[in-house]
Motif scaffolding. Structure first.
Motif, PDB file in Angstrom:
ATOM      1  N   THR A 101     -26.879  44.216  13.857  1.00 52.74           N
ATOM      2  CA  THR A 101     -26.536  42.818  14.111  1.00 52.74           C
ATOM      3  C   THR A 101     -25.428  42.390  13.162  1.00 52.74           C
ATOM      4  N   ARG A 134     -18.454  37.362  17.014  1.00 54.20           N
ATOM      5  CA  ARG A 134     -19.047  37.431  18.344  1.00 54.20           C
ATOM      6  C   ARG A 134     -18.592  38.697  19.057  1.00 54.20           C
ATOM      7  N   TYR A 194     -18.387  40.373  23.045  1.00 55.57           N
ATOM      8  CA  TYR A 194     -18.487  40.171  24.489  1.00 55.57           C
ATOM      9  C   TYR A 194     -18.349  41.516  25.189  1.00 55.57           C
ATOM     10  N   GLU A 243     -21.217  37.168  26.484  1.00 56.49           N
ATOM     11  CA  GLU A 243     -21.493  37.274  25.061  1.00 56.49           C
ATOM     12  C   GLU A 243     -22.819  37.997  24.832  1.00 56.49           C
ATOM     13  N   ASP A 274     -26.146  38.653  23.035  1.00 54.42           N
ATOM     14  CA  ASP A 274     -27.132  37.900  22.261  1.00 54.42           C
ATOM     15  C   ASP A 274     -27.864  38.878  21.349  1.00 54.42           C
TER      16      ASP A 274
END
Length: 235
Positions: free
Chosen positions: A43, A48, A50, A55, A57
């Motif tokens: 993580t 961000r 994509y 995107e 999550d």
């Protein structure tokens, strides 16, 4: 991307349609970290991601569904040592994707045959050569028709003869329309089999673009030095 007080990735930003992308760069430059973020295995601490306009999550309850869209091949295959080559491919189809046992076994047999492993399905990973293990791992990665296949230095532990056979398999995947991102030190493969190159150094994306352009005219001194060192002893 931070690990404690250490920043492993920063200033990595690009947007493009990816078919065959090679991530290259010196050891410790952040290549595997970037691939693991793309694969949903790490993580990111900021930024961000994509995929195909959606995107990602990174909440834990969302990640299994995202990971199921991808195929992943690790440096040394990551096969389940207690399962045969056939079941290494079939079992994830059953457990993750809900494919019936009969259909999953048939699909596994077809893939083993495709990759020259038709007679090796009942063998355990320890009974396979390094090249055979990696071919089985690639078969497992593409069995569920993923959106994208991620390969983390799949030839790093192989002898030259096995390296070539694995690279041939990956090259054939690209020719059949399977999209992949590969972290590799095999510059010939990166140049000739991949259409785009991302050069990471010091945790930053210093160059990105068509492979022919980056190899013929690297614009940063870091890439010039990197390629110069790797190509110094070429035959």
């Amino acid at each position: 991307m931070d690990f404690g007080d250490a920043t492993v990735l920063s200033q990595v930003s690009f947007s493009d349609h990816i078919d065959k992308l090679a991530i290259i760069g010196p050891s410790g430059g952040g290549k595997t970290t970037l691939l693991r973020i793309i694969g949903g295995l790490l993580t990111p601490s900021a930024g961000r991601l994509y995929l195909d306009g959606e995107e990602v999550d990174f909440l834990e309850n969302s990640l299994p569904g995202y990971r199921a869209q991808l195929g992943y091949v690790f440096q040394q295959g990551g096969l389940f040592h207690h399962l045969s080559a056939l079941k290494n491919i079939a079992l994830p189809l059953q457990v993750v994707h809900g494919v019936s046992e009969e259909e999953s076994l048939e699909r596994a047999r077809q893939l083993l045959e495709r990759f020259g492993l038709g007679q090796e399905g009942d063998k355990m990973p320890a009974q396979l050569s390094g090249g055979q293990q990696q071919r089985a791992a690639i078969a497992r990665a593409i069995a569920a028709s993923p959106k994208l296949v991620l390969l983390d230095e799949p030839t790093s532990a192989l002898d030259p003869e096995y390296t070539n056979e694995v690279l041939d398999v990956i090259n054939d995947l690209g020719k059949t329309g399977i999209r992949f991102i590969i972290v590799t030190h095999e510059m010939g493969f990166a140049r000739h089999a991949c259409d785009k190159i991302a050069f990471l150094c010091g945790g930053m994306l210093l160059e990105y673009g068509p492979s022919s352009e980056l190899f013929e005219a690297p614009s940063t001194p870091e890439l010039q030095r990197f390629l110069g060192k790797l190509l110094e002893w070429r035959v």
